[in-house]
Structures are given as structure tokens and as C-alpha cells.
Write a protein that holds these residues in place. Structure first.
Motif: not given
Length: 242
Positions: A23, A33, A57
Motif C-alpha cells: 500500500g 487499501k 495491514t
């Protein structure tokens, strides 16, 4: 490790795709994302789901940076693959074409799919949460890659105790080892004395040696004695007619 020294172009494509997966801003993975996380921040979710989204994440960034560290920056551990090189032009052209989609695909698709920009209204800290999560995950991945846990291992201090517990409190000597030992010993003696011993000597090996000796003896007869006999016979015939 050190693959960047042997396959630099492939390594560059690999790093760009991994950073997009993390990301990194303005790559294709960033738009999806970032949009998903900011949409989650605007939704009415409980803290557990919100926390799990950001943790996942961060872990993605962490293991991606660990992968980059071990494959690109670490020591060379692949001597058997030392002949790696960017030699396939077809693969390089294919990866070169796809890398443009990785770099520009996210922005172009976000501009083409949404007719109007998606309105996201968040506080400054929540807006920067995605970027901070990426940076923190990268730092943790690098730190974990640099730590060697084997240096702090204390198992050798309790080696005898750990060996005792790993042997199921000596049950293997009483059950498995005690039952199979005599059969294994008998099999070893049978293999040494009979199968590889007298049976081998009087069986296949002796037959082979006997046939070899007979063949050598017969070959000597045909190569020497028969030749001498025919030569003497020819001389006798010549003398008979002379």
C-alpha cells in the motif's frame, strides 16, 4: 539473499509489486487499501474489527519487508542457484508491461470507475493512520529480520532434562526399542552373514566368477590354441603337396 546482484531487473519488478501490495502511496495497491481502510474508519464498526483491519495491514507490510530483507539485502545462501540471470527476454518484456499497471493502474482505474471523487471526511490522525501503519509495519519487519533468537537460546542448559522429556520418560526403551531391538539385530546378522556373506559367495557372486573364469579360459583357447593348430595344419598341407 543478494538476488539484486544477479537478477537486478527481476528484483526491481519484484520490489515494486511488493511495495504496491504493502500500500505504498501512489501505487495501485495504495488506492484500494487506503480506500478500504478509510471507508472502515467512517463506518460504524466496533473496535475489535477496526483493530484487526489495521493489524492485518501492518502484518502484510511487516512480512513483505522481511521478504525483501532476506531475498535482496541478506547474505547469499543459494550457491546451487548461482547461475541465475535475467536471460529470458519474453519474461522480461511481459513483466515490464505488467509493471506499468502496477504503477499507474490503481490511479487510472480509480479515476475511470468513480464518476465523482469519493468523499471521505476524517480527522487528521485517522487520515494518517494508513500511512503510519505502513511505516510501523516496515520498521517492525526490519527489526524482526535483524534479531537472531538463536543467540539467546537457553535450551542447551537443560539438555538432559529436555532429552528426558522428549524420550517420553524413557518409555521408548521399555516399549518400542525393547520390542524391536532383537528383530533388528537378527535382521542385521542375517544380512551380514547370509545375504551378503555365504549366500553371496556361493550364490550369484560365485556363479558370476565361475562363468568369468570359464569364459576367459575358453577365450584363450580360441585365440591361441586354435590359431596355432590351424597354422600347423596349413603348413602340413603345404608340405604334403610340395
Amino acid at each position: 539473499g543478494s538476488l539484486v546482484n544477479f537478477i537486478p531487473l527481476t528484483s526491481s519488478f519484484f520490489n515494486i509489486c511488493n511495495l504496491s501490495l504493502c500500500g505504498l502511496p501512489f501505487l495501485s495497491g495504495f488506492y484500494s487499501k487506503d480506500l478500504i481502510l478509510e471507508f472502515m474508519s467512517m463506518s460504524y464498526m466496533n473496535f475489535y474489527i477496526y483493530f484487526i483491519f489495521y493489524i492485518s495491514t501492518g502484518l502484510t507490510v511487516m512480512y513483505t519487508f522481511r521478504l525483501l530483507y532476506y531475498t535482496m539485502l541478506g547474505d547469499l545462501n543459494s550457491i546451487s542457484y548461482f547461475s541465475m540471470q535475467d536471460s529470458s527476454e519474453v519474461m522480461l518484456k511481459g513483466m515490464g508491461g505488467l509493471i506499468f499497471l502496477v504503477i499507474f493502474g490503481g490511479g487510472v482505474m480509480s479515476w475511470l470507475v468513480f464518476p465523482t471523487p469519493y468523499m471521505i471526511c476524517l480527522p487528521m490522525m485517522m487520515k494518517l493512520m494508513v500511512l503510519l501503519t505502513i511505516i510501523l509495519g516496515a520498521m517492525l519487519g526490519y527489526l524482526i529480520s535483524s534479531i537472531g533468537l538463536n543467540d539467546f537460546s537457553k535450551t542447551m542448559s537443560f539438555y538432559n532434562l529436555s532429552f528426558f522429556f522428549s524420550s517420553m520418560w524413557n518409555l521408548n526403551y521399555l516399549s518400542t526399542f525393547g520390542v524391536t531391538y532383537y528383530f533388528l539385530m537378527f535382521g542385521e546378522k542375517y544380512n551380514t552373514l547370509i545375504d551378503q556373506g555365504w549366500s553371496e559367495y556361493y550364490g550369484s557372486q560365485n556363479i558370476y566368477m565361475s562363468m568369468k573364469r570359464i569364459s576367459i579360459f575358453t577365450q584363450k583357447i580360441f585365440l591361441n590354441n586354435l590359431k596355432i593348430f590351424l597354422t600347423l595344419f596349413l603348413i602340413w598341407v603345404c608340405m604334403l603337396f610340395v
